[in-house]
Design a protein around this motif. Structure first.
Motif, PDB file in Angstrom:
ATOM      1  N   LYS A  53       0.958  -1.099   0.050  1.00  0.00           N
ATOM      2  CA  LYS A  53      -0.148   0.058   0.081  1.00  0.00           C
ATOM      3  C   LYS A  53       0.916   1.421  -0.024  1.00  0.00           C
ATOM      4  O   LYS A  53       2.092   1.173  -0.017  1.00  0.00           O
ATOM      5  N   ILE A  54       0.149   2.434  -0.131  1.00  0.00           N
ATOM      6  CA  ILE A  54       0.870   3.671  -0.201  1.00  0.00           C
ATOM      7  C   ILE A  54       0.770   4.403   1.399  1.00  0.00           C
ATOM      8  O   ILE A  54      -0.405   4.325   1.611  1.00  0.00           O
ATOM      9  N   ASP A  55       1.589   4.698   2.009  1.00  0.00           N
ATOM     10  CA  ASP A  55       1.502   5.372   3.457  1.00  0.00           C
ATOM     11  C   ASP A  55       2.667   6.620   3.310  1.00  0.00           C
ATOM     12  O   ASP A  55       3.789   6.217   3.296  1.00  0.00           O
ATOM     13  N   ASP A  56       2.101   7.698   3.717  1.00  0.00           N
ATOM     14  CA  ASP A  56       2.963   8.883   3.788  1.00  0.00           C
ATOM     15  C   ASP A  56       3.822   9.226   2.516  1.00  0.00           C
ATOM     16  O   ASP A  56       5.150   9.510   2.680  1.00  0.00           O
ATOM     17  N   GLY A  57       3.257   8.713   1.473  1.00  0.00           N
ATOM     18  CA  GLY A  57       4.073   8.805   0.162  1.00  0.00           C
ATOM     19  C   GLY A  57       4.994   7.807  -0.018  1.00  0.00           C
ATOM     20  O   GLY A  57       5.768   7.758  -1.000  1.00  0.00           O
ATOM     21  N   CYS A  58       5.010   6.843   0.674  1.00  0.00           N
ATOM     22  CA  CYS A  58       5.973   5.730   0.539  1.00  0.00           C
ATOM     23  C   CYS A  58       5.307   4.549   0.125  1.00  0.00           C
ATOM     24  O   CYS A  58       4.003   4.266   0.593  1.00  0.00           O
ATOM     25  N   TYR A  59       6.020   3.383  -0.506  1.00  0.00           N
ATOM     26  CA  TYR A  59       5.180   2.041  -0.469  1.00  0.00           C
ATOM     27  C   TYR A  59       5.439   1.544   0.746  1.00  0.00           C
ATOM     28  O   TYR A  59       6.460   1.793   1.618  1.00  0.00           O
ATOM     29  N   GLU A  60       4.589   0.771   1.221  1.00  0.00           N
ATOM     30  CA  GLU A  60       4.455   0.016   2.475  1.00  0.00           C
ATOM     31  C   GLU A  60       4.009  -1.380   2.307  1.00  0.00           C
ATOM     32  O   GLU A  60       3.180  -1.701   1.517  1.00  0.00           O
ATOM     33  N   ILE A  61       5.026  -2.223   2.538  1.00  0.00           N
ATOM     34  CA  ILE A  61       4.681  -3.585   2.325  1.00  0.00           C
ATOM     35  C   ILE A  61       4.460  -4.352   4.043  1.00  0.00           C
ATOM     36  O   ILE A  61       5.054  -4.109   4.750  1.00  0.00           O
ATOM     37  N   HIS A  62       3.307  -5.270   3.732  1.00  0.00           N
ATOM     38  CA  HIS A  62       3.069  -6.035   4.921  1.00  0.00           C
ATOM     39  C   HIS A  62       3.192  -7.480   4.530  1.00  0.00           C
ATOM     40  O   HIS A  62       2.678  -7.708   3.415  1.00  0.00           O
ATOM     41  N   GLY A  63       3.885  -8.094   5.258  1.00  0.00           N
ATOM     42  CA  GLY A  63       4.064  -9.724   4.979  1.00  0.00           C
ATOM     43  C   GLY A  63       4.983 -10.257   5.689  1.00  0.00           C
ATOM     44  O   GLY A  63       4.819 -10.292   7.049  1.00  0.00           O
ATOM     45  N   ARG A  64       5.844 -11.364   5.188  1.00  0.00           N
ATOM     46  CA  ARG A  64       6.621 -12.030   6.171  1.00  0.00           C
ATOM     47  C   ARG A  64       8.166 -12.098   5.626  1.00  0.00           C
ATOM     48  O   ARG A  64       8.166 -12.133   4.093  1.00  0.00           O
ATOM     49  N   ASP A  65       8.942 -12.137   6.432  1.00  0.00           N
ATOM     50  CA  ASP A  65      10.327 -12.257   5.896  1.00  0.00           C
ATOM     51  C   ASP A  65      10.546 -13.661   5.602  1.00  0.00           C
ATOM     52  O   ASP A  65       9.978 -14.537   5.654  1.00  0.00           O
ATOM     53  N   ALA A  66      11.975 -13.954   5.261  1.00  0.00           N
ATOM     54  CA  ALA A  66      12.244 -15.332   4.929  1.00  0.00           C
ATOM     55  C   ALA A  66      12.214 -16.377   5.987  1.00  0.00           C
ATOM     56  O   ALA A  66      12.304 -17.563   5.749  1.00  0.00           O
ATOM     57  N   ILE A  71       6.309  -8.721   9.008  1.00  0.00           N
ATOM     58  CA  ILE A  71       7.220  -7.460   8.752  1.00  0.00           C
ATOM     59  C   ILE A  71       6.289  -6.553   8.412  1.00  0.00           C
ATOM     60  O   ILE A  71       5.413  -6.647   7.512  1.00  0.00           O
ATOM     61  N   GLU A  72       6.548  -5.367   8.458  1.00  0.00           N
ATOM     62  CA  GLU A  72       6.043  -4.057   8.036  1.00  0.00           C
ATOM     63  C   GLU A  72       7.213  -3.003   7.443  1.00  0.00           C
ATOM     64  O   GLU A  72       8.044  -2.809   8.247  1.00  0.00           O
ATOM     65  N   VAL A  73       7.388  -3.033   6.033  1.00  0.00           N
ATOM     66  CA  VAL A  73       8.427  -2.153   5.527  1.00  0.00           C
ATOM     67  C   VAL A  73       8.036  -1.026   4.749  1.00  0.00           C
ATOM     68  O   VAL A  73       7.348  -1.136   3.880  1.00  0.00           O
ATOM     69  N   ALA A  74       8.690   0.094   4.917  1.00  0.00           N
ATOM     70  CA  ALA A  74       8.660   1.277   4.268  1.00  0.00           C
ATOM     71  C   ALA A  74       9.626   1.272   3.194  1.00  0.00           C
ATOM     72  O   ALA A  74      10.924   1.154   3.488  1.00  0.00           O
ATOM     73  N   ILE A  75       9.248   1.566   1.843  1.00  0.00           N
ATOM     74  CA  ILE A  75      10.248   1.630   0.564  1.00  0.00           C
ATOM     75  C   ILE A  75       9.902   2.969  -0.059  1.00  0.00           C
ATOM     76  O   ILE A  75       8.996   3.570  -0.278  1.00  0.00           O
ATOM     77  N   HIS A  76      11.320   3.263  -0.411  1.00  0.00           N
ATOM     78  CA  HIS A  76      11.199   4.438  -1.204  1.00  0.00           C
ATOM     79  C   HIS A  76      10.519   4.495  -2.438  1.00  0.00           C
ATOM     80  O   HIS A  76      11.090   3.394  -3.301  1.00  0.00           O
ATOM     81  N   ILE A  83      13.415   2.110   3.668  1.00  0.00           N
ATOM     82  CA  ILE A  83      13.477   3.002   4.581  1.00  0.00           C
ATOM     83  C   ILE A  83      13.484   2.572   6.102  1.00  0.00           C
ATOM     84  O   ILE A  83      14.204   3.223   7.131  1.00  0.00           O
ATOM     85  N   GLU A  84      12.647   1.799   6.334  1.00  0.00           N
ATOM     86  CA  GLU A  84      12.210   1.364   7.445  1.00  0.00           C
ATOM     87  C   GLU A  84      11.770  -0.001   7.473  1.00  0.00           C
ATOM     88  O   GLU A  84      11.077  -0.532   6.825  1.00  0.00           O
ATOM     89  N   LEU A  85      12.449  -0.923   8.514  1.00  0.00           N
ATOM     90  CA  LEU A  85      11.754  -2.294   8.657  1.00  0.00           C
ATOM     91  C   LEU A  85      11.532  -2.724   9.894  1.00  0.00           C
ATOM     92  O   LEU A  85      12.359  -2.466  10.986  1.00  0.00           O
ATOM     93  N   GLU A  86      10.119  -3.015  10.265  1.00  0.00           N
ATOM     94  CA  GLU A  86       9.626  -3.242  11.471  1.00  0.00           C
ATOM     95  C   GLU A  86       9.268  -4.986  11.511  1.00  0.00           C
ATOM     96  O   GLU A  86       8.625  -5.422  10.750  1.00  0.00           O
ATOM     97  N   TYR A  87       9.641  -5.595  12.447  1.00  0.00           N
ATOM     98  CA  TYR A  87       9.248  -6.861  12.767  1.00  0.00           C
ATOM     99  C   TYR A  87       8.047  -6.659  13.743  1.00  0.00           C
ATOM    100  O   TYR A  87       8.145  -6.128  14.825  1.00  0.00           O
TER     101      TYR A  87
END
Length: 93
Positions: A53-66, A71-76, A83-87
């Protein structure tokens, strides 16, 4: 003189025009990479994407790591830089 010192002090506190730890992305939509490129980048990292999805003008991924952790990841959007990776804890549901 006092005004110059104040301005220089302000610039020392807010370098590069105030770009402090701000995770908002200010990129024109014409410069954005497509959503498919975001999904491909996530797949290359071994992530399973549940939602992009798009949040604060960034892509945001919700999913699982390997390893399967949520995880929740903000992508430029222009560079696809993480930009940010949260577990996320499983109890947050």
């Amino acid at each position: 003189m006092k005004k110059t010192v104040t301005i220089l002090g302000f610039l020392a506190v807010f370098p590069a025009g105030g770009a402090l730890a701000d995770d908002d992305c200010f990129v024109p939509m014409a410069d954005w990479k497509p959503r498919d490129a975001v999904a491909q980048m996530a797949q290359e990292k071994g992530w399973t994407v549940r939602r992009i999805k798009i949040d604060d003008g960034c892509y945001e991924i919700h999913g699982r790591d390997a390893t399967g952790r949520r995880i929740e990841v903000a992508i430029h959007p222009a560079t696809l830089e993480v930009i940010e990776l949260e577990y996320e804890d499983e109890d947050d549901e």
